[in-house]
Write a protein that holds these residues in place. Structure first.
Motif, short mmCIF file in Angstrom:
data_model
loop_
_atom_site.label_atom_id
_atom_site.label_comp_id
_atom_site.label_asym_id
_atom_site.label_seq_id
_atom_site.Cartn_x
_atom_site.Cartn_y
_atom_site.Cartn_z
N MET A 173 22.46 23.72 37.21
CA MET A 173 21.54 23.22 38.22
C MET A 173 21.19 24.31 39.21
SD MET A 173 22.05 20.00 40.83
CE MET A 173 20.79 19.62 42.04
N LEU A 174 19.90 24.46 39.48
CA LEU A 174 19.47 25.49 40.42
C LEU A 174 19.76 25.07 41.85
CD1 LEU A 174 15.99 26.40 38.88
CD2 LEU A 174 18.13 27.68 38.69
N THR A 175 20.18 26.02 42.67
CA THR A 175 20.44 25.77 44.08
C THR A 175 19.53 26.65 44.92
OG1 THR A 175 22.76 25.26 43.61
CG2 THR A 175 22.18 25.77 45.90
N THR A 211 11.02 29.07 48.70
CA THR A 211 10.65 27.72 49.14
C THR A 211 9.50 27.17 48.31
OG1 THR A 211 11.38 28.21 51.40
CG2 THR A 211 9.87 26.35 51.11
N ALA A 212 8.49 28.03 48.04
CA ALA A 212 7.34 27.59 47.26
C ALA A 212 7.74 27.22 45.83
CB ALA A 212 6.28 28.69 47.24
N LEU A 213 8.61 28.01 45.24
CA LEU A 213 9.05 27.75 43.87
C LEU A 213 9.82 26.43 43.78
CD1 LEU A 213 10.14 31.31 42.71
CD2 LEU A 213 8.16 30.01 41.92
N PHE A 214 10.67 26.18 44.76
CA PHE A 214 11.43 24.93 44.73
C PHE A 214 10.55 23.73 45.04
CE2 PHE A 214 15.21 27.38 44.24
CZ PHE A 214 16.15 26.50 43.73
N ASP A 215 9.48 23.93 45.81
CA ASP A 215 8.52 22.86 46.02
C ASP A 215 7.86 22.47 44.69
OD1 ASP A 215 8.99 22.62 48.69
OD2 ASP A 215 7.28 23.84 49.33
N VAL A 216 7.52 23.47 43.89
CA VAL A 216 6.90 23.22 42.58
C VAL A 216 7.88 22.47 41.68
CG1 VAL A 216 6.02 24.28 40.48
CG2 VAL A 216 5.32 25.17 42.70
N LEU A 217 9.14 22.92 41.68
CA LEU A 217 10.15 22.25 40.87
C LEU A 217 10.31 20.79 41.27
CD1 LEU A 217 12.95 24.98 40.66
CD2 LEU A 217 11.44 24.22 38.82
N GLU A 218 10.29 20.53 42.57
CA GLU A 218 10.46 19.16 43.05
C GLU A 218 9.27 18.30 42.68
OE1 GLU A 218 11.30 16.72 47.23
OE2 GLU A 218 11.57 18.89 47.14
N GLN A 219 8.08 18.87 42.76
CA GLN A 219 6.87 18.11 42.45
C GLN A 219 6.73 17.81 40.97
OE1 GLN A 219 3.83 20.62 44.08
NE2 GLN A 219 4.11 19.91 46.18
N THR A 220 7.34 18.63 40.12
CA THR A 220 7.16 18.48 38.68
C THR A 220 8.39 17.94 37.97
OG1 THR A 220 7.73 20.82 38.37
CG2 THR A 220 5.41 20.28 38.57
N ALA A 221 9.38 17.47 38.71
CA ALA A 221 10.56 16.84 38.10
C ALA A 221 10.38 15.33 38.17
CB ALA A 221 11.82 17.26 38.84
N VAL A 222 10.69 14.63 37.10
CA VAL A 222 10.48 13.18 37.05
C VAL A 222 11.21 12.46 38.18
CG1 VAL A 222 10.82 11.09 35.68
CG2 VAL A 222 10.13 13.20 34.56
N GLY A 223 12.41 12.92 38.50
CA GLY A 223 13.21 12.24 39.51
C GLY A 223 12.68 12.36 40.92
N THR A 224 11.79 13.33 41.17
CA THR A 224 11.31 13.56 42.54
C THR A 224 9.79 13.60 42.65
OG1 THR A 224 11.60 15.94 42.16
CG2 THR A 224 13.38 14.78 43.30
N ALA A 225 9.07 13.67 41.54
CA ALA A 225 7.61 13.76 41.58
C ALA A 225 7.01 12.48 42.16
CB ALA A 225 7.06 14.01 40.18
N ILE A 226 5.88 12.63 42.83
CA ILE A 226 5.17 11.48 43.39
C ILE A 226 3.68 11.64 43.13
CG2 ILE A 226 6.88 11.03 45.20
CD1 ILE A 226 5.06 12.42 47.19
#
Length: 203
Positions: free
Chosen positions: A1-3, A42-57
């Protein structure tokens, strides 16, 4: 898991040689470089969050649904996320009972409290969803998911109820006569009373 790293500046300054740490201009330059690295992190982790099923909206979740083959159909993010996760499991299914359970669990959002799976005959599966009640819209979604979950050639039926247990038809629990205006049969004088029958879906 990425931190995510949130302290690039502190880390960069800590790596400076001791004799340079007290030089303000050099420290400021290192800090500026670290700030740019922090922005990128920060930008890269924003992309990861937006494109993960568990966190995308929103539209990002719609796109993920499109990738796996599940349409939103007017559902809110929370419910649609469950359906997308269930679709992923259905797409990866090998048709085992464990796969069926995993898809139903994802569809419902947690383990269904009264799920019962039985195999009444060769190449047949009976899925029983007792209480709590579920809606016809939810069931229609599950039927589509189960069609891609079950093994090829396996006939599947599903029993479910749209009413609470107290309003669902049931027979007497013993040989003794039991009367109920909400769970038994209606009669000629009050035909509208009685319990609602459970529904059956052919998958």
């Amino acid at each position: 898991m990425l931190t995510e790293i949130t302290d690039f500046a502190a880390r960069a300054k800590a790596k400076m040689l001791a004799q340079y740490r007290e030089r303000p201009k050099l420290a400021a330059f290192v800090g500026e470089l670290a700030a740019r690295a922090q922005d990128l992190e920060t930008a890269l982790f924003d992309v990861l969050e937006q494109t993960a099923v568990g966190t995308a909206i929103g539209i990002w979740l719609d796109r993920l649904g499109g990738v796996v083959g599940e349409e939103r159909g007017g559902e809110g993010d929370t419910l649609f996320r469950q359906y997308v996760q269930a679709r992923v499991k259905a797409n990866r299914s090998e048709g085992t009972l464990e796969d069926v359970i995993a898809v139903i669990t994802a569809w419902y959002g947690s383990a269904f409290p009264t799920l019962v799976l039985t195999e009444p005959g060769r190449a047949n599966l009976l899925v029983e969803l007792s209480s709590p009640a579920v809606t016809a819209t939810q069931v229609a979604r599950l039927v589509r998911l189960l069609k891609d979950t079950r093994a090829a050639g396996v006939g599947t039926q599903m029993l479910w109820q749209a009413q609470a247990d107290a309003d669902t038809f049931t027979f007497s629990s013993s040989a003794s006569l039991e009367s109920s205006s909400t769970q038994g049969f209606g009669d000629s004088s009050t035909p509208a009373t009685g319990g609602a029958f459970r529904s059956v879906e052919q998958v």
